[in-house]
Design a protein around this motif. Structure first.
Motif, PDB file in Angstrom:
ATOM      1  N   MET A  79       0.978  -0.995   0.005  1.00 46.86           N
ATOM      2  CA  MET A  79      -0.171  -0.117   0.346  1.00 46.86           C
ATOM      3  C   MET A  79       1.102   1.059   0.013  1.00 46.86           C
ATOM      4  O   MET A  79       1.949   1.184   0.586  1.00 46.86           O
ATOM      5  CB  MET A  79      -1.163   0.072   1.337  1.00 46.86           C
ATOM      6  CG  MET A  79      -1.788   1.047   1.545  1.00 46.86           C
ATOM      7  SD  MET A  79      -3.830   0.852   2.151  1.00 46.86           S
ATOM      8  CE  MET A  79      -4.262   2.416   1.339  1.00 46.86           C
ATOM      9  N   PHE A  81       0.465   5.190   0.795  1.00 39.65           N
ATOM     10  CA  PHE A  81      -0.315   5.959   1.291  1.00 39.65           C
ATOM     11  C   PHE A  81      -0.027   7.295   0.756  1.00 39.65           C
ATOM     12  O   PHE A  81       0.616   8.085   0.322  1.00 39.65           O
ATOM     13  CB  PHE A  81      -0.296   5.918   3.063  1.00 39.65           C
ATOM     14  CG  PHE A  81      -0.110   5.559   4.056  1.00 39.65           C
ATOM     15  CD1 PHE A  81      -1.990   5.072   4.261  1.00 39.65           C
ATOM     16  CD2 PHE A  81       0.427   3.796   3.562  1.00 39.65           C
ATOM     17  CE1 PHE A  81      -1.847   3.124   5.096  1.00 39.65           C
ATOM     18  CE2 PHE A  81      -0.345   2.419   3.576  1.00 39.65           C
ATOM     19  CZ  PHE A  81      -1.204   2.260   5.046  1.00 39.65           C
ATOM     20  N   ASN A  83      -0.092  10.056   2.157  1.00 36.49           N
ATOM     21  CA  ASN A  83       1.084  10.824   2.312  1.00 36.49           C
ATOM     22  C   ASN A  83       1.999  10.458   2.646  1.00 36.49           C
ATOM     23  O   ASN A  83       3.110  11.160   3.524  1.00 36.49           O
ATOM     24  CB  ASN A  83       0.336  11.545   4.327  1.00 36.49           C
ATOM     25  CG  ASN A  83       0.273  10.294   4.881  1.00 36.49           C
ATOM     26  OD1 ASN A  83       0.330   9.355   5.088  1.00 36.49           O
ATOM     27  ND2 ASN A  83      -0.102  10.726   6.619  1.00 36.49           N
ATOM     28  N   ALA A  85       3.527   8.365   4.496  1.00 38.12           N
ATOM     29  CA  ALA A  85       3.472   7.248   5.845  1.00 38.12           C
ATOM     30  C   ALA A  85       4.842   6.365   5.646  1.00 38.12           C
ATOM     31  O   ALA A  85       4.728   5.043   6.473  1.00 38.12           O
ATOM     32  CB  ALA A  85       2.354   5.892   6.216  1.00 38.12           C
ATOM     33  N   LEU A  86       5.651   6.776   5.525  1.00 38.33           N
ATOM     34  CA  LEU A  86       7.555   6.362   5.415  1.00 38.33           C
ATOM     35  C   LEU A  86       7.996   6.669   7.070  1.00 38.33           C
ATOM     36  O   LEU A  86       7.510   7.745   7.950  1.00 38.33           O
ATOM     37  CB  LEU A  86       8.351   7.107   5.103  1.00 38.33           C
ATOM     38  CG  LEU A  86       7.781   7.896   3.766  1.00 38.33           C
ATOM     39  CD1 LEU A  86       9.378   8.135   2.645  1.00 38.33           C
ATOM     40  CD2 LEU A  86       8.313   5.692   2.848  1.00 38.33           C
ATOM     41  N   PHE A  87       8.767   5.695   8.105  1.00 40.78           N
ATOM     42  CA  PHE A  87       9.157   5.839   8.960  1.00 40.78           C
ATOM     43  C   PHE A  87       9.770   7.014   9.172  1.00 40.78           C
ATOM     44  O   PHE A  87      11.251   6.809   8.829  1.00 40.78           O
ATOM     45  CB  PHE A  87       9.600   4.261   9.597  1.00 40.78           C
ATOM     46  CG  PHE A  87       8.034   3.463   9.092  1.00 40.78           C
ATOM     47  CD1 PHE A  87       7.472   3.466   9.550  1.00 40.78           C
ATOM     48  CD2 PHE A  87       8.185   2.230   8.274  1.00 40.78           C
ATOM     49  CE1 PHE A  87       6.254   1.598   9.387  1.00 40.78           C
ATOM     50  CE2 PHE A  87       7.259   1.068   7.924  1.00 40.78           C
ATOM     51  CZ  PHE A  87       6.597   0.865   8.631  1.00 40.78           C
ATOM     52  N   PRO A  88       9.812   7.952  10.608  1.00 35.70           N
ATOM     53  CA  PRO A  88      10.766   8.494  10.473  1.00 35.70           C
ATOM     54  C   PRO A  88      11.528   8.479  10.901  1.00 35.70           C
ATOM     55  O   PRO A  88      12.809   9.688  10.739  1.00 35.70           O
ATOM     56  CB  PRO A  88       9.904   9.674  10.670  1.00 35.70           C
ATOM     57  CG  PRO A  88       8.472   8.825  11.871  1.00 35.70           C
ATOM     58  CD  PRO A  88       8.608   8.131  10.907  1.00 35.70           C
ATOM     59  N   ASN A  89      11.865   7.312  11.813  1.00 38.63           N
ATOM     60  CA  ASN A  89      13.017   7.142  12.159  1.00 38.63           C
ATOM     61  C   ASN A  89      13.805   6.232  11.733  1.00 38.63           C
ATOM     62  O   ASN A  89      14.648   5.699  12.255  1.00 38.63           O
ATOM     63  CB  ASN A  89      12.505   6.875  13.813  1.00 38.63           C
ATOM     64  CG  ASN A  89      11.553   5.978  13.587  1.00 38.63           C
ATOM     65  OD1 ASN A  89      11.466   5.495  12.603  1.00 38.63           O
ATOM     66  ND2 ASN A  89      11.941   4.079  14.542  1.00 38.63           N
ATOM     67  N   MET A  90      13.435   5.924  10.482  1.00 41.07           N
ATOM     68  CA  MET A  90      14.356   4.533   9.959  1.00 41.07           C
ATOM     69  C   MET A  90      15.048   5.387   8.494  1.00 41.07           C
ATOM     70  O   MET A  90      13.828   6.524   8.057  1.00 41.07           O
ATOM     71  CB  MET A  90      13.837   3.229   9.465  1.00 41.07           C
ATOM     72  CG  MET A  90      12.545   3.162  10.442  1.00 41.07           C
ATOM     73  SD  MET A  90      12.439   1.177   9.954  1.00 41.07           S
ATOM     74  CE  MET A  90      10.781   1.024  11.344  1.00 41.07           C
ATOM     75  N   PHE A  98      11.826  -2.587   5.888  1.00 39.80           N
ATOM     76  CA  PHE A  98      10.847  -2.974   7.149  1.00 39.80           C
ATOM     77  C   PHE A  98      10.002  -4.574   6.390  1.00 39.80           C
ATOM     78  O   PHE A  98       9.954  -5.080   7.391  1.00 39.80           O
ATOM     79  CB  PHE A  98      10.452  -1.907   7.259  1.00 39.80           C
ATOM     80  CG  PHE A  98       9.156  -2.103   8.468  1.00 39.80           C
ATOM     81  CD1 PHE A  98       9.740  -2.007   9.770  1.00 39.80           C
ATOM     82  CD2 PHE A  98       7.678  -2.678   8.166  1.00 39.80           C
ATOM     83  CE1 PHE A  98       8.424  -1.859  11.109  1.00 39.80           C
ATOM     84  CE2 PHE A  98       7.650  -3.065   9.307  1.00 39.80           C
ATOM     85  CZ  PHE A  98       7.648  -2.532  10.170  1.00 39.80           C
ATOM     86  N   GLY A  99       9.390  -4.411   5.216  1.00 37.44           N
ATOM     87  CA  GLY A  99       8.667  -5.470   4.905  1.00 37.44           C
ATOM     88  C   GLY A  99       9.285  -6.968   4.976  1.00 37.44           C
ATOM     89  O   GLY A  99       8.972  -7.894   5.529  1.00 37.44           O
ATOM     90  N   SER A 101      12.080  -8.019   6.992  1.00 39.87           N
ATOM     91  CA  SER A 101      13.326  -7.355   7.937  1.00 39.87           C
ATOM     92  C   SER A 101      12.293  -8.022   8.933  1.00 39.87           C
ATOM     93  O   SER A 101      12.236  -9.144   9.696  1.00 39.87           O
ATOM     94  CB  SER A 101      13.707  -6.759   8.962  1.00 39.87           C
ATOM     95  OG  SER A 101      13.512  -5.837   9.614  1.00 39.87           O
ATOM     96  N   ARG A 146       9.083   0.443  -0.671  1.00 41.40           N
ATOM     97  CA  ARG A 146       8.682   0.139   0.219  1.00 41.40           C
ATOM     98  C   ARG A 146       7.445  -0.898   0.206  1.00 41.40           C
ATOM     99  O   ARG A 146       7.549  -1.807   0.598  1.00 41.40           O
ATOM    100  CB  ARG A 146       8.662   0.610   1.036  1.00 41.40           C
ATOM    101  CG  ARG A 146       8.557   0.076   2.321  1.00 41.40           C
ATOM    102  CD  ARG A 146       8.203   1.340   3.396  1.00 41.40           C
ATOM    103  NE  ARG A 146       6.954   2.001   3.928  1.00 41.40           N
ATOM    104  CZ  ARG A 146       6.567   2.712   4.208  1.00 41.40           C
ATOM    105  NH1 ARG A 146       6.763   3.225   5.637  1.00 41.40           N
ATOM    106  NH2 ARG A 146       5.251   3.223   4.440  1.00 41.40           N
ATOM    107  N   ALA A 147       6.921  -0.380  -0.911  1.00 42.77           N
ATOM    108  CA  ALA A 147       5.177  -1.766  -0.974  1.00 42.77           C
ATOM    109  C   ALA A 147       5.847  -2.417  -1.587  1.00 42.77           C
ATOM    110  O   ALA A 147       4.847  -3.670  -2.028  1.00 42.77           O
ATOM    111  CB  ALA A 147       4.243  -0.925  -1.438  1.00 42.77           C
TER     112      ALA A 147
END
Ligand SMILES: Nc1ncnc2c1ncn2[C@@H]1O[C@H](COP(=O)(O)OP(=O)(O)OP(=O)(O)O)[C@@H](O)[C@H]1O
Ligand SMILES: [Mg+2]
Lengths: 354, 289
Positions: A79, A81, A83, A85-90, A98-99, A101, A146-147
């Motif tokens: 998906m 999004f 906005n 929706a990237l993880f700001p801390n990574m 991410f997916g 891991s 990422r998706a």
């Protein structure tokens, strides 16, 4: 890869029906655009398919299997999004990883897959950056990478290009389409932008107030809209309303308009005709005669808007303003206030049941 | 880009000076002056009040090192601070999560009020009501014995657990508030993105939500740990004889023994130790966040 079947899905929030008996078959490997005005239920439909929200009734299947009891993380969807929706801390690379891991893939596999995905979206060198160090278009591509890196069965995109400026948007449209073709993934793309829907998709579904208004290939919806809403929402259209005659309609002032495409409406019933502005010929009436079966109307130019490669004329006729688009061929231009004759073929006239 | 920003903010400091001035004045009067007076006291043999003789000395600080009691109590207080902070995380973080991400509208407001309520009640009243709950024949004891088929004796009063309970109750709202603020700021679409990528709720919590709420956890921990290490009211009332901690010793010096210089010296040692701990923890915590 897999297709998605949505069958008779309804979803209400309180008394408001956000989705009302929607059925769509999203073909395997196709690029499908969901189009509709704000609040028409596009996001809601996407969320049902993703599994973030559940229908009150109806059935959703991915790859032929009902997903009623399948939680989001097991649906194998990707998906993007609105906005991002990237993880700001990574970092960018960690976002993409991410997916893989969480699935417990080996480190080495993750590294190569992430690099491949980043290369695919042409961000191979930016893996070390944080999301806030990227431009809007780059973030969007990270979200896409990422998706798709997890090789989902279905890619869901919720107005992913909404925040981009025109030029970047067109670039991203081309890139998105290229990537989609390259991996051949079933893609459902939500957009506000009719041009985007027309140029990118194999099929389009138009939603309005939670209902599917019309669904089909872009050419079919554009050439044969089944409702006034579809005609005016996807592209521009002149709408005439009157009584069906069997071969077209009769306007209140007695003028008849012949239509040879569209619905068949029994004579006497209320009906309307839709004509695209670029299908209408506009002239002073003095030149070349019109074909015998052409629809003709007299009117008066009220306004002309010059846009370089074409001009839009607004023609007043019996209290109605019609829109005509004329390619700039160097021919003589008409001036405001001038009486004109409009003509178009019955083939360009779509009959719509009221 | 980053350099430009830095320059921009530096040049912006000058016009802001008149605006900052009242705040700095207030800080000077309200904190700096009394604090420097205490620093001064801590190096004196006796209070200069009532015409007593006094001289400068390092003896007050030396006392801390010559008597093992003080460092033992300091360790006990640090341990108390750590335990209370941990309990506040264990209780406050899930509560903040539920408030920020699960509840909506009215029920959120109601629960919020319940969390904040201890803030609005008088500290002594709060502690004495715990005393009524925890003592033998108190509310907890009576209630449990009314429900349970067998007889148990609950007398938590004047014990270490009672001190912990009282302190956690007093300080958990800080943790709830700081965590609530950071959790609130986490966009729900991040959680959904994580789930769509195949992560279970638990994995999303561990890899996305907790790292992103680290600033709130750290702020809450600092807000709780520091005052708890120096606390004296809860230990004294709920702890009884077991409730002797570093904070109660300082209070004794200031209030009962009237040895202000020693009390001041002990509290500056505490301040130094706490600052050192925070400084050591900062880089570790920053990396975790
Ligand atoms: N969680 C919710 N609670 C209540 N109403 C909702 C909720 N989600 C959506 N709605 C309502 O359902 C309708 C459809 O919303 P949806 O988000 O699907 O629209 P949309 O087509 O995506 O619009 P947009 O183009 O503006 O994004 C709207 O009227 C919206 O207010
Ligand atoms: Mg939407």
């Amino acid at each position: 890869m897999a297709g998605v079947q949505v069958a008779n899905v309804s979803r209400s929030f309180g008394a408001h029906k956000a989705l009302d008996d929607v059925s769509i078959d999203f073909a395997d490997g196709g690029f499908y655009a969901l189009l509709g005005p704000s609040g028409s239920g596009k996001t809601t439909l996407l969320r049902q398919i993703a599994g973030f929200d559940f229908p009150d009734s109806g059935r959703i299947a991915i790859g032929g299997e009902s997903v009623e009891r399948v939680p989001v993380e097991k649906r194998r969807i990707g998906m993007v999004f609105q906005n991002y929706a990237l993880f700001p801390n990574m970092s960018v690379a960690d976002n993409v990883a991410f997916g893989l891991s969480v699935r417990g893939e080996a480190k080495a596999t993750i590294a190569t897959e992430v690099q491949r995905a980043l290369d695919l979206v042409q961000l191979g060198k930016l893996g070390g950056r944080k999301p806030h160090q990227l431009s809007g278009g780059q973030r969007q591509r990270v979200a896409l990478a990422r998706a798709i890196v997890t090789k989902p069965r279905v890619l869901l995109l919720d107005e992913p290009l909404g925040a981009l400026d025109k030029a970047l948007r067109v670039d991203m449209q081309i890139e998105l389409k290229r990537i989609q073709r390259e991996i051949g993934i079933t893609t459902i793309f939500v957009t506000h932008d009719q041009e985007e829907a027309l140029t990118m998709s194999d099929r389009i579904g138009i939603l309005r107030d939670g209902r599917l208004v019309q669904e089909g290939p872009p050419e079919e919806i554009y050439d044969r809209p089944q409702s006034e809403f579809a005609a005016t929402f996807l592209g521009d259209a002149n709408i005439f309303r009157g009584d069906a005659t069997g071969t077209g309609i009769k306007l209140p002032d007695g003028t008849t308009i012949a239509a040879s495409t569209g619905a068949s409406v029994p004579a006497g019933a209320k009906a309307s005709c839709a004509v695209r502005p670029e299908r209408i010929r506009i002239s002073t009436g003095a030149g070349k005669p019109h074909p015998a079966n052409a629809n003709t109307l007299k009117g008066q130019v009220s306004k002309r808007i010059f846009a370089g490669n074409n001009s839009t004329y607004f023609v007043d006729r019996d209290g109605q303003t019609l829109k005509v688009i004329v390619q700039n061929t160097g021919a003589e231009r008409l001036v405001e206030g001038q009486p004109v004759v409009l003509s178009w073929s019955p083939d360009s006239t779509v009959l719509i049941a009221a | 880009m980053a350099d430009q920003l830095a320059i921009g903010s530096r040049s912006g400091l000058k016009p802001a000076l008149p605006l900052l001035l009242p705040a700095y004045l207030w800080l000077t009067v309200a904190i700096f002056l009394p604090l420097s007076a205490m620093v001064f006291f801590s190096f004196m043999t006796d209070l200069p009040l009532a015409g007593k003789e006094w001289a400068f000395t390092l003896g007050n600080y030396a006392a801390f090192f010559s008597q093992s009691l003080y460092s033992t109590l300091l360790f006990a207080s640090l341990r108390l601070g750590l335990e209370v902070t941990l309990w506040c995380v264990v209780i406050g973080y899930p509560a903040a999560y539920v408030l920020a991400k699960v509840l909506k509208g009215r029920s959120r407001e109601a629960i919020f009020l319940l969390v904040i309520l201890p803030f609005w009640s008088n500290g002594l009243v709060r502690i004495f009501s715990w005393a009524m709950v925890l003592r033998e024949g108190g509310i907890l004891d009576t209630a449990l014995n009314a429900v349970l088929p067998f007889k148990i004796n609950i007398d938590l009063m004047y014990s270490y657990p009672a001190v912990i309970i009282g302190l956690v109750h007093s300080y958990v709202p800080y943790m709830v508030l700081t965590c609530y603020l950071t959790l609130q700021a986490i966009d729900d679409s991040l959680i959904e993105a994580g789930r769509s990528l195949g992560a279970s709720r638990r994995q999303v919590l561990r890899r996305v939500i907790i790292p992103l709420s680290m600033p709130g956890l750290i702020a809450g921990a600092a807000l709780i740990f520091v005052p708890v290490v120096g606390s004296f009211m809860e230990p004294r009332i709920l702890g009884g004889r077991t409730g002797t901690f570093y904070g109660t010793v300082i209070e004794d010096q200031l209030v009962a023994v009237f040895n202000w210089p020693l009390g001041a010296a002990l509290s500056f040692i505490l301040l130094a130790v706490v600052l050192i701990i925070l400084a050591l923890a900062a880089p570790v915590l920053r990396r975790a966040g």
